[in-house]
Write a protein that holds these residues in place. Structure first.
Motif, PDB file in Angstrom:
ATOM      1  N   GLN A  75      -5.778  -7.838   6.110  1.00  0.00           N
ATOM      2  CA  GLN A  75      -6.332  -6.821   5.224  1.00  0.00           C
ATOM      3  C   GLN A  75      -6.319  -5.493   5.973  1.00  0.00           C
ATOM      4  OE1 GLN A  75     -10.112  -7.918   3.513  1.00  0.00           O
ATOM      5  NE2 GLN A  75      -9.314  -9.770   2.569  1.00  0.00           N
TER       6      GLN A  75
ATOM      7  N   VAL B 164      -5.504  -1.488   6.211  1.00  0.00           N
ATOM      8  CA  VAL B 164      -5.422  -0.281   5.388  1.00  0.00           C
ATOM      9  C   VAL B 164      -4.319   0.640   5.892  1.00  0.00           C
ATOM     10  CG1 VAL B 164      -6.691   1.753   4.605  1.00  0.00           C
ATOM     11  CG2 VAL B 164      -7.866  -0.445   4.826  1.00  0.00           C
TER      12      VAL B 164
ATOM     13  N   LYS C  91      -0.241  -6.677   0.660  1.00  0.00           N
ATOM     14  CA  LYS C  91      -1.644  -7.024   0.484  1.00  0.00           C
ATOM     15  C   LYS C  91      -1.810  -8.531   0.541  1.00  0.00           C
ATOM     16  CE  LYS C  91      -2.970  -3.099  -2.439  1.00  0.00           C
ATOM     17  NZ  LYS C  91      -3.468  -2.704  -3.779  1.00  0.00           N
ATOM     18  N   ASP C  92      -2.888  -8.959   1.170  1.00  0.00           N
ATOM     19  CA  ASP C  92      -3.260 -10.370   1.231  1.00  0.00           C
ATOM     20  C   ASP C  92      -2.186 -11.240   1.879  1.00  0.00           C
ATOM     21  OD1 ASP C  92      -5.676  -9.807  -0.072  1.00  0.00           O
ATOM     22  OD2 ASP C  92      -4.721  -9.963  -2.036  1.00  0.00           O
TER      23      ASP C  92
ATOM     24  N   TYR D 244       3.727  -0.649   5.815  1.00  0.00           N
ATOM     25  CA  TYR D 244       2.522  -1.341   5.369  1.00  0.00           C
ATOM     26  C   TYR D 244       2.818  -2.811   5.151  1.00  0.00           C
ATOM     27  CZ  TYR D 244       0.375   3.214   4.410  1.00  0.00           C
ATOM     28  OH  TYR D 244      -0.151   4.476   4.526  1.00  0.00           O
TER      29      TYR D 244
ATOM     30  N   GLU E 104       0.860  -1.176   0.000  1.00  0.00           N
ATOM     31  CA  GLU E 104       0.000   0.000   0.000  1.00  0.00           C
ATOM     32  C   GLU E 104       0.900   1.231   0.000  1.00  0.00           C
ATOM     33  OE1 GLU E 104      -3.121   0.454  -0.113  1.00  0.00           O
ATOM     34  OE2 GLU E 104      -4.056  -1.469   0.302  1.00  0.00           O
TER      35      GLU E 104
ATOM     36  N   LYS F  76      -8.425  -7.211  10.440  1.00  0.00           N
ATOM     37  CA  LYS F  76      -8.655  -5.879   9.891  1.00  0.00           C
ATOM     38  C   LYS F  76      -8.558  -4.850  11.015  1.00  0.00           C
ATOM     39  CE  LYS F  76     -12.319  -5.557   7.212  1.00  0.00           C
ATOM     40  NZ  LYS F  76     -11.903  -5.226   5.819  1.00  0.00           N
TER      41      LYS F  76
END
Length: 259
Positions: free
Chosen positions: A90, A92, A126-127, A123, A23, A202
């Protein structure tokens, strides 16, 4: 329950990783997944389904027959059982790690001019996903704390939540798991298929960002990232208007130039 106490549970994390791009920007706006209507109460009550010892033995045998790895579930004599769950990340926002030792680049001055170390933020891919070996008595809060301990994350565990994702009749259902839910029990009842049930870590969204839950170094880091994001958006807008302005001038020149 502290993050240190989670280490006493029968759990470890495998080295399996899935990685992809990182990210790039942090956004201060909370992201909400769409709440969808459940077609039945089965999704809500699956975690409350109590099994007899014989049912546990039967389900464990069925579960182990369906997997293509050595991540088996094992029944214990006391009626409990152990096994693996896979948790997908996951996230953000960036996570914070302890400040590097003897690093001047991670130090700042507070309002009183005192030197202070700030955490290193980055970060996760992703996944990304990890396997946890836990017992049937391990609760959701222990799973979250164990994951944070593994990555030496210094963020408050209350900032994170574990969700179950299910697919049924071509619809996706998402449910936030309460702290006292038993993830391995959910996994056993659902079977090994991640289409039936996927566990996801999350951010713990409550409707608004609870800025008071962040430390001063974290807030300073967010401001730096927001400034970088704002600058990139400004440059994108300036480039778009510059292209439009140039196109307009070219059109005007074609009109005013005699054919």
């Amino acid at each position: 329950m502290t993050r240190g106490s989670a280490a006493t549970s029968d759990m470890f994390i495998s080295q399996e990783d899935t990685s992809s791009g990182l990210e790039v920007y942090f956004t201060a706006h909370t992201s909400f997944f769409q709440k969808v209507r459940r077609s039945s109460d089965e999704l809500i009550d699956s975690g409350k389904q109590e099994l007899t010892p014989s049912e546990i033995q039967h389900k464990i045998k069925e579960y182990n027959a369906q997997i293509n790895s050595n991540l088996y579930m094992v029944a214990n004599k006391d009626g409990s059982y152990t096994g693996f769950i896979k948790v997908h990340f996951q996230l953000v926002r960036p996570i914070s790690l302890p400040p590097a030792e003897n690093s001047c680049s991670t130090q700042e001055e507070d309002q009183q001019g005192r030197r202070m170390k700030r955490p290193t933020s980055f970060y996760l891919p992703k996944d990304a996903a990890k396997h946890l070996h836990i017992s049937s008595q391990t609760r959701v809060r222990e799973v979250i704390e164990a994951l944070l301990n593994k990555f030496t994350v210094v963020d408050n565990p209350a900032k994170f939540a574990l969700f179950e994702r299910s697919e049924r009749h071509s619809q996706v259902y998402m449910r936030k798991l309460p702290d006292d839910e038993r993830p391995l029990h959910l996994r056993l009842c659902a079977g090994p298929s991640e289409k039936v049930l996927t566990l996801i870590l999350k951010e713990n969204e409550t409707g608004e960002v609870n800025w008071d839950a962040f430390s001063l170094p974290e807030l300073c880091n967010f401001l730096r990232i927001l400034k970088r994001e704002e600058g990139e958006h400004v440059r994108q807008i300036e480039r778009r208007y510059a292209r439009t302005r140039e196109t307009t001038k070219q059109a005007m020149a074609r009109i005013t130039t005699p054919g």
